[in-house]
Design a protein around this motif. Sequence first.
Motif, PDB file in Angstrom:
ATOM      1  N   MET A 115       2.725  20.605   7.422  1.00 58.52           N
ATOM      2  CA  MET A 115       3.155  19.514   8.153  1.00 58.52           C
ATOM      3  C   MET A 115       1.961  18.339   7.890  1.00 58.52           C
ATOM      4  O   MET A 115       2.338  17.276   8.044  1.00 58.52           O
ATOM      5  N   GLN A 116       0.977  19.026   7.745  1.00 60.20           N
ATOM      6  CA  GLN A 116      -0.518  18.066   7.327  1.00 60.20           C
ATOM      7  C   GLN A 116      -0.239  17.257   6.164  1.00 60.20           C
ATOM      8  O   GLN A 116      -0.178  15.901   5.929  1.00 60.20           O
ATOM      9  N   ASP A 117       0.301  18.062   5.056  1.00 63.36           N
ATOM     10  CA  ASP A 117       0.616  17.311   3.883  1.00 63.36           C
ATOM     11  C   ASP A 117       1.683  16.385   3.827  1.00 63.36           C
ATOM     12  O   ASP A 117       1.727  15.418   3.253  1.00 63.36           O
ATOM     13  N   LEU A 118       2.782  16.776   4.905  1.00 66.89           N
ATOM     14  CA  LEU A 118       3.799  15.952   4.638  1.00 66.89           C
ATOM     15  C   LEU A 118       3.658  14.662   5.572  1.00 66.89           C
ATOM     16  O   LEU A 118       3.832  13.523   5.060  1.00 66.89           O
ATOM     17  N   PHE A 119       2.869  14.696   6.600  1.00 63.64           N
ATOM     18  CA  PHE A 119       2.418  13.597   7.436  1.00 63.64           C
ATOM     19  C   PHE A 119       1.441  12.770   6.640  1.00 63.64           C
ATOM     20  O   PHE A 119       1.588  11.498   6.694  1.00 63.64           O
ATOM     21  N   SER A 120       0.778  13.323   5.617  1.00 65.56           N
ATOM     22  CA  SER A 120      -0.174  12.425   4.737  1.00 65.56           C
ATOM     23  C   SER A 120       0.541  11.728   3.834  1.00 65.56           C
ATOM     24  O   SER A 120       0.378  10.614   3.672  1.00 65.56           O
ATOM     25  N   LYS A 121       1.632  12.305   3.237  1.00 62.29           N
ATOM     26  CA  LYS A 121       2.495  11.519   2.324  1.00 62.29           C
ATOM     27  C   LYS A 121       3.329  10.448   3.045  1.00 62.29           C
ATOM     28  O   LYS A 121       3.608   9.651   2.728  1.00 62.29           O
ATOM     29  N   PHE A 122       3.645  10.823   4.459  1.00 65.53           N
ATOM     30  CA  PHE A 122       4.218   9.835   5.079  1.00 65.53           C
ATOM     31  C   PHE A 122       3.253   8.367   5.403  1.00 65.53           C
ATOM     32  O   PHE A 122       3.761   7.277   5.121  1.00 65.53           O
ATOM     33  N   MET A 123       2.041   8.879   5.521  1.00 72.05           N
ATOM     34  CA  MET A 123       1.183   7.791   5.765  1.00 72.05           C
ATOM     35  C   MET A 123       0.944   7.128   4.364  1.00 72.05           C
ATOM     36  O   MET A 123       0.471   5.567   4.492  1.00 72.05           O
ATOM     37  N   GLU A 124       0.784   7.666   3.413  1.00 72.80           N
ATOM     38  CA  GLU A 124       0.706   7.273   2.088  1.00 72.80           C
ATOM     39  C   GLU A 124       1.823   6.261   1.659  1.00 72.80           C
ATOM     40  O   GLU A 124       1.638   5.022   1.101  1.00 72.80           O
ATOM     41  N   ASN A 125       2.984   6.793   2.093  1.00 71.03           N
ATOM     42  CA  ASN A 125       4.248   5.825   2.117  1.00 71.03           C
ATOM     43  C   ASN A 125       4.305   4.454   2.807  1.00 71.03           C
ATOM     44  O   ASN A 125       4.767   3.616   2.593  1.00 71.03           O
ATOM     45  N   ALA A 126       3.784   4.669   4.201  1.00 75.80           N
ATOM     46  CA  ALA A 126       3.438   3.789   4.972  1.00 75.80           C
ATOM     47  C   ALA A 126       2.476   2.472   4.722  1.00 75.80           C
ATOM     48  O   ALA A 126       2.988   1.455   5.013  1.00 75.80           O
ATOM     49  N   VAL A 127       1.467   3.031   4.378  1.00 71.61           N
ATOM     50  CA  VAL A 127       0.374   2.130   3.944  1.00 71.61           C
ATOM     51  C   VAL A 127      -0.187   1.923   2.492  1.00 71.61           C
ATOM     52  O   VAL A 127      -0.594   3.063   2.204  1.00 71.61           O
ATOM     53  N   ARG A 128       0.244   0.950   2.171  1.00 74.46           N
ATOM     54  CA  ARG A 128      -0.014   0.853   0.521  1.00 74.46           C
ATOM     55  C   ARG A 128      -0.882  -0.514   0.108  1.00 74.46           C
ATOM     56  O   ARG A 128      -0.804  -1.381   1.052  1.00 74.46           O
ATOM     57  N   PHE A 129      -1.616  -0.265  -0.722  1.00 76.32           N
ATOM     58  CA  PHE A 129      -2.308  -1.773  -1.184  1.00 76.32           C
ATOM     59  C   PHE A 129      -1.898  -1.859  -2.633  1.00 76.32           C
ATOM     60  O   PHE A 129      -1.713  -0.985  -3.424  1.00 76.32           O
ATOM     61  N   GLU A 130      -1.327  -3.061  -2.721  1.00 77.98           N
ATOM     62  CA  GLU A 130      -0.872  -3.717  -3.950  1.00 77.98           C
ATOM     63  C   GLU A 130      -1.855  -4.370  -4.749  1.00 77.98           C
ATOM     64  O   GLU A 130      -2.401  -5.352  -4.413  1.00 77.98           O
ATOM     65  N   GLN A 131      -2.397  -4.038  -5.826  1.00 82.14           N
ATOM     66  CA  GLN A 131      -3.495  -4.438  -6.715  1.00 82.14           C
ATOM     67  C   GLN A 131      -3.348  -5.879  -6.925  1.00 82.14           C
ATOM     68  O   GLN A 131      -4.119  -6.737  -7.012  1.00 82.14           O
ATOM     69  N   ASP A 132      -2.070  -5.972  -7.490  1.00 85.91           N
ATOM     70  CA  ASP A 132      -1.604  -7.400  -8.272  1.00 85.91           C
ATOM     71  C   ASP A 132      -1.688  -8.392  -7.292  1.00 85.91           C
ATOM     72  O   ASP A 132      -2.191  -9.453  -7.621  1.00 85.91           O
ATOM     73  N   SER A 133      -0.978  -8.248  -6.283  1.00 84.25           N
ATOM     74  CA  SER A 133      -1.115  -9.382  -5.291  1.00 84.25           C
ATOM     75  C   SER A 133      -1.989  -9.084  -4.289  1.00 84.25           C
ATOM     76  O   SER A 133      -2.010 -10.021  -3.277  1.00 84.25           O
ATOM     77  N   ARG A 134      -3.021  -8.401  -4.177  1.00 85.02           N
ATOM     78  CA  ARG A 134      -3.973  -8.082  -3.182  1.00 85.02           C
ATOM     79  C   ARG A 134      -3.363  -7.918  -1.741  1.00 85.02           C
ATOM     80  O   ARG A 134      -3.912  -9.020  -0.879  1.00 85.02           O
ATOM     81  N   THR A 135      -2.455  -6.985  -1.620  1.00 84.70           N
ATOM     82  CA  THR A 135      -1.737  -7.175  -0.251  1.00 84.70           C
ATOM     83  C   THR A 135      -1.686  -5.661   0.269  1.00 84.70           C
ATOM     84  O   THR A 135      -1.396  -4.616  -0.592  1.00 84.70           O
TER      85      THR A 135
END
Length: 760
Positions: free
Chosen positions: A184-204
């Motif tokens: 459950m912890q691993d899956l929720f961590s993946k969810f949060m990684e998928n939910a909050v991302r940083f795009e280096q090219d556009s600095r967003t």
Amino acid sequence: MDPLFDRINVRDLLSGHDLSDPSTPLSTPDLRLIISRLESHSLHIKSKVRSYLLSHREDFASLFSQCNDAVFKTSEISDNVSGILSLISDRPIDVEIRKLVDEIGRTTKEAREKREMLGLLKIIVGICERLEGARSAFSDGRLRFSAEEVKELKKALRIGDEEEGEPIVYGLLRKQWADLFDEMQDLFSKFMENAVRFEQDSRTIRVKYKLCVDKMDGIELHTVMEAMDVAGILDYSLAKAADLIIKHAITPAVSYGSPAMFAEDVNQGSEVISEAVLKILPSQDCKIVDVDGDAIYARVIQVIKFIFKHICFENGSWIRSFGRLTWPRISDIIISKFLSKVVPEDASKLVDFQKIVKCTSEFEFSLKEMMFLSASDGKDYRLSSFSENVEVHFAFRKKTEVLGKARNLLLQCDFSVPQDYTSKGPLLKNDGMAINSSNQVVDLIFSSERCVVSKAASQLMELVHQTLQDVCLSSARVAWEFYHAVRDAILLYEAVIPVKLERQLDGINQVAILMYNDCLFLSQEILGLAFEYRTDFPDSIKEHAVFADMAPRFHLMAEEILQRQIQIVIFNLREVIDGADGFQNTHQMQQFESAKFSIDQAVFILEKVHIIWEPLLRPSTYKRSMCMVLESVFSRITKDILLLDDLAAEETLQLQRLIHMMLDNLSSLLKSLISAFDSNEKSEEDTSRPIDDLIPSLRKIRKLGELLDMPLKSITSAWESGELMSCGFTILELKDFIRAIFADSTLRKECIWRIENVTL
């Protein structure tokens, strides 16, 4: 019947007799009357008893009948007991009863254990079914239900509250629960990684509301947050998102001098928001420096509001969890990148810093309103605490600077003598030596002399005086830190220099003498600090500021260094003199050359010490130290020569030659001592005594040189006059000396006798 048992009163029997006096004896008629009346009274009692028994005959008959029945029943019971005892003795029924009771107990226990086992099995089966149900729900995307089940099963399995002696199956169930929890912890961590991302090219920073992980598509971010909250793993699952936001948003926002700007954007789907975007833009004017912190705090609040609205969905509990996770690091970044950089460097600018204090307090209040900070935990208000204690931080930074400067100058100093220092005479105040303007030639506060110190000691005391002047102009809190900085800076000398110069202290060189002068100079300067500055100190530290306790440490260190140098010199001289082999057989050329070489080496060492010590040491110290060294040399040579037991005439002349040669070669050194005495006549030490009094063995070795070619009678006369005793000779030394030089004769015996019998 009661009146029959009353006591008989003798007074009633003799009522007519006067019995007031108990000592009055009874007469015979009285006694007879008493006996008669007692007999009459006895007959009356018997009559009464008989009448009573006759009137209660039926009652007594009934009583006797009951007694007879009781006796009969007792006999019958006795017979029955006897029968039972005989029966028991014939057949051990108690053993059978005991076996029956034990069997009943075992059967009952087995039934109870089976019932308990059945109940336990039902519980285990129930937990297994719930674990499987939670796992199945988790796989189907029913995250909240699965999280609630995991939370309830944690209580049922007493996770973290295990006890010894539990069934093994509980351990297996706990392992299954732990595996499910980890998944459950691993899956929720993946969810949060998928939910909050940083795009280096556009600095967003992009926050997605619809998530897809491991074939689980269309999961709402809000649902994931709820499930994580229920399962109690909100902090764990938000950790990576928190790191990302701190690294790419908070740190640029707080950057002092080149801050970033932020722009928010929301992508609207057909009905609901699909994602939120926080764009990080470079500042358009990098030259603007935010002195008060308004813009910095506004940018941080903008980032936290974005988190509050689009990640925590304005849920107070969730943003509080995010705050607990990130605030310690955010506050450290703000302190290190902003507040610590604007701490005033001058005490006069502390008033201007109050604007930053106010702005910081308003910033933390805004975070408290968003529930990012706790309203009750005072530890969360770290920025206000730092800014309000700016005086302490200012003082701490200045203290660090003072100690850093002190350490650097101590480590970088090479302990060299100033190049323009050419004086070979004594260093006295007001003696015309003003032409030497080196900062390394310093005045001793409690002495009329000067001395040469290292740059380290000179610059260290300059730093101390500058800091103490700041103490006099500072507030109590700052002054207290400066005071401790002064003490620590002075003590750094004791901690750094002896370690740095450890090897040099084992040899004869200028470094050791400079270090001695340093310690002497520091000890006297320390004693003068309180007299010079105490009256100008803030009132709160006047009574607590103490420096005198450090002075004895440096004075003791100075004496230890000097004594160590003296002992090193004496040790080297003894080694050299040992090479003369006791000055034996100097009439032989090889032995004479060996003794002469030893004397030359000793003179060389003494001249080296003279060259090093005289310009650097105070005259009084130079005189005292050099006299100790010369005393050790002259006394050793004199002792070795006087221990010789057989001297040829040629040998005495060679010994005399060696003594004269040594004294001639040391003439300049002895003159320097006389010069030191003359220049230091008015010092605190008594230097009016002749040099021979300060070096007793000098007079003795000079006289020994004369004795080596003096006639026996002259030697005897010199002893009788007391001249030899005043030079330090003993009667035993003189007798052995005479026996070693002069052959046995009547004259020698006579002279020895005269020496032995002289009264001085």
